[in-house]
Scaffold this active site. Structure first.
Site, mmCIF file in Angstrom:
data_model
loop_
_atom_site.group_PDB
_atom_site.id
_atom_site.type_symbol
_atom_site.label_atom_id
_atom_site.label_comp_id
_atom_site.label_asym_id
_atom_site.label_seq_id
_atom_site.Cartn_x
_atom_site.Cartn_y
_atom_site.Cartn_z
ATOM 1 N N GLU A 1 0.819 -1.222 0.000
ATOM 2 C CA GLU A 1 0.000 0.000 0.000
ATOM 3 C C GLU A 1 0.846 1.262 0.000
ATOM 4 O O GLU A 1 0.545 2.224 -0.724
ATOM 5 C CB GLU A 1 -0.917 0.002 1.226
ATOM 6 C CG GLU A 1 -1.766 1.263 1.339
ATOM 7 C CD GLU A 1 -2.585 1.268 2.609
ATOM 8 O OE1 GLU A 1 -3.174 2.323 2.899
ATOM 9 O OE2 GLU A 1 -2.646 0.241 3.300
ATOM 10 N N ASP A 2 1.911 1.276 0.801
ATOM 11 C CA ASP A 2 2.607 2.537 1.075
ATOM 12 C C ASP A 2 4.008 2.629 0.492
ATOM 13 O O ASP A 2 4.696 3.628 0.708
ATOM 14 C CB ASP A 2 2.690 2.757 2.598
ATOM 15 C CG ASP A 2 1.320 2.978 3.219
ATOM 16 O OD1 ASP A 2 0.476 3.603 2.561
ATOM 17 O OD2 ASP A 2 1.099 2.517 4.350
#
Length: 709
Positions: free
Chosen positions: A76-77
């Site tokens: 996700e990051d």
């Protein structure tokens, strides 16, 4: 922040055979991937996945789950990809990381759509491997612990509300009560700060006033059991602030009126000693009626087992007590994680898709049409107090309070719910909307010819039943809209100046940007595309020529509503209550069912410009509902005489309202189920001929007119 060797050592302490190399690779990979990223607190972002992994080591989870926790934010990051995680850490870890990953980068139209899509993916991954849920709960718990670092108050409240509605109930469902309590307390502090401060302040004052009362009561229970040869570990605590606040709001009482703020836990060796301890405690102190629950013989849906009781202690305090064995206590403390097998990184008895509540959630995913509906049904499925009911064969079914036989039927199997025609509760026939009580035995009566009824949506309480019913109604509505649209389409084609060519339909679909013929018929019925536009698409240039007027001409055959269902494809207007035999007209509005009025309904004169009329015919019908305005003489037997007339004419009373009374007369509004207009006229004639009836008229206007008279 926990160092690499410290994390590995914590895992090896309870699992000597853990894959140390896997944990080391995950630690280094995540550290490099997150790089210089910072959290809202200013700490390195990498500290968050390590803290999540640390929480899971307290639950003694396997190495693959710990690795997933370390890696859970990398897709996700960071620039890491699913394929990279799969190549380095294996397909199971990759699938779990993907399941935990939020879809924050998706293009969605609203916050609810993003939340629903995240939840959808998470629930599907959880159904494949329950460890996804355990990682997600630890992730959310740590986020709640650091929530105060987020500067935006609206974002804090949104996260807290999501935690209260979704993740705390999920923790309860897998028996992780400590997670649930801490999440609820932290979310409560954010959502209701004044109530939180007030309750914690009063708890401190109570603690100062009562001194060591908890220790005294714990010691008394320990001594009582010890004198009878039962070795027990007794601990006491105050209930957490959210639990106290919920009881105050549910019972509408003040903090001072609460008498069960303290709770005690008694842990003994085995099940036999649980019941012996219960008998000794009840023999020593008076039991509070209605507060005993046996979750040992009938465990909760998440496997939780314990005896719950409440007694009046000698210090005039109402004391809640949980009695459980050591094995039950481990289950209550660690929930699903208590059954974990560490060797292969898979649960000894995962349940997974075998867990009925997970199956229900996945079924809700299939039935939900909109993001709002998905979120609503998921919250309903997880956040309700439960009761126990039994099938005729003794199978235990857990339901929320207020559940009905329809909810019970759908909980057993969707097909049984769809075919339900009646129910017996404890051997007695009851209505399908009858609320089931704790301990009831329920038998569902079914018929292969039965179909779900839209009116069931008015009383079902479970998410599974509501989702299945909504899906049926949506499908039925679409089918009937297509049939109705076909009737209007034939009217449009009949008004064209020339017959259609062979490719006219194909070209019309292209011009209207519709995928197929059924979509066109549904659009016509819902009036999301108007009749003139359809005519122009079928035969370009006809728009504005006057060849295809927007309303059917009077000399054409009326569109029949035969075979269509009232309340689905069309609605009978409540202002005039048309019945078969009345000449009727349909009012068509964009994206709404056709509203059927009697041709002489006064409300038609006030229809707006967006409404379009269609001449309708009844065809075959099961009857309709007429509203009558009756004035009866105020004398004994008048009401019975009126009811006798209706019964003699086989008319069913659906609703009876007394709207006015005086010394001489009583005025009623009656909704009456009749076969057709001729049937209604015979009833009115019989009523008018009765001495007890002063006046009998059919209501053709809004009820408010009569109430104001």
């Amino acid at each position: 922040m926990m160092r690499q060797y410290e994390l590995v050592e914590r895992v090896r302490r309870y699992d000597p055979d853990a894959d140390e190399e896997l944990l080391d690779r995950a630690y280094v990979f995540s550290l490099k991937a997150h790089g210089t990223q910072k959290r809202a607190s200013g700490d390195p972002y990498f500290s968050h996945p390590i803290e999540v992994a640390g929480i899971l080591t307290d639950l003694r989870l396997d190495d693959e789950t710990i690795a997933t926790a370390i890696l859970h934010d990398t897709i996700e990051d960071t620039v890491a990809t699913y394929e990279e995680i799969e190549r380095l850490f294996g397909p199971r870890v990759a699938r779990m990381v993907d399941g935990v990953t939020k879809l924050s980068k998706i293009e969605a139209q609203s916050e609810s759509e993003r939340a629903a899509e995240n939840l959808r993916k998470f629930l599907l991954a959880m159904s494949d491997d329950i460890r996804v849920l355990l990682v997600k709960l630890a992730d959310r718990l740590h986020n709640m612990r650091t929530l105060h670092h987020i500067a935006n108050p609206e974002k804090r409240r949104r996260i807290a509300r999501e935690t209260m509605d979704i993740y705390a109930p999920l923790a309860e469902r897998v028996g992780m009560y400590e997670f649930m309590k801490e999440m609820q307390t932290l979310a409560f502090r954010e959502l209701e700060p004044e109530a939180y401060e007030s309750i914690t302040r009063r708890l401190e004052l109570l603690r100062d006033d009562s001194g060591d009362r908890i220790a005294r009561i714990s010691s008394g229970i320990t001594l009582l059991l010890g004198r009878h040869g039962i070795q027990a570990e007794v601990t006491g605590r105050e209930k957490h602030p959210y639990s106290i606040w919920r009881k105050m709001t549910e019972r509408h009482i003040s903090f001072e009126q609460l008498s069960d703020i303290m709770a005690f836990r008694v842990v003994v060796a085995d099940t036999e000693q649980c019941y012996r301890a219960l008998g000794l405690i009840h023999g020593r102190w008076p039991m509070v009626p209605g507060r005993f629950k046996d979750y040992v013989s009938t465990p909760k849906r998440n496997g939780y087992r314990s005896l719950h009781t409440a007694v009046i202690h000698s210090e005039t305090a109402r004391v809640e007590t949980q009695i459980r064995s050591e094995a039950m206590h481990a289950q209550a403390e660690y929930g699903y994680a208590a059954h974990w097998a560490y060797k292969q990184g898979t649960p000894a008895d995962t349940g997974g898709t075998k867990e009925s509540w997970i199956r229900d959630l996945v079924e809700i995913l299939d039935h939900a049409e909109s993001p709002e509906e998905l979120l609503e049904h998921t919250r309903m499925a997880m956040y309700q107090d439960r009761i126990f009911a039994f099938t005729p064969t003794g199978e235990l079914i857990q339901l929320p309070k207020g559940a009905t036989p329809i909810d019970f039927a759908y909980a057993v199997h969707t097909a049984l719910g769809n075919q339900a025609v009646g129910a017996k509760v404890n051997g007695r026939l009851v209505p399908l909307r009858h609320p089931i009580a704790n301990g009831d035995q329920v038998q569902i009566l079914k018929s292969a010819g039965q179909k779900p009824q839209p009116e069931w949506l008015g009383f079902v309480v479970t998410a599974k039943a509501r989702a299945a019913l909504r899906r049926f109604v949506r499908n039925k509505e679409r089918e009937e809209m297509i049939v109705l649209g076909r009737k209007f389409y034939d009217e449009i084609v009949a008004g064209l100046p020339a017959p259609l060519g062979a490719g006219a339909m194909r070209e019309a679909l292209r011009r209207l940007h519709l995928p197929n013929e059924d979509a066109l018929m549904e659009a016509i019925a819902r009036r999301t595309v108007d009749d003139e536009a359809v005519a122009d698409a079928l035969m370009p240039g006809v728009r504005g020529s006057g060849a295809a007027p927007p309303r059917p001409l009077p000399h054409r055959d009326a569109v029949s509503i035969r075979g269509l269902t009232a309340g689905v494809a069309f609605q009978l207007a409540q202002c005039c209550h048309p019945v078969p035999g009345d000449r009727i007209v349909g009012v068509r509005r964009p994206d709404a069912p056709v509203e059927v009025h009697a041709i002489d309904c006064p409300a038609l004169a006030s229809e707006g410009d967006d409404a379009e009329w269609a001449d309708l015919a009844w065809g075959e019908s099961d009857g309709g509902t007429a509203r009558l305005h009756l004035i009866l003489r105020n004398e004994p037997g008048s009401l019975g005489a009126m009811a006798g007339i209706l019964g003699a004419h086989a008319a069913n009373i659906l609703n009876l309202s007394l709207i006015h009374r005086d010394r001489s007369f009583h005025t009623f509004l009656i909704d009456l189920e009749v076969r057709d207009l001729a049937h209604l006229m015979r009833i009115l004639a019989a009523l008018r001929a009765a001495d007890a009836v002063s006046s009998a008229e059919r209501v053709r206007e809004d009820e408010e007119r009569w109430e104001a008279a």
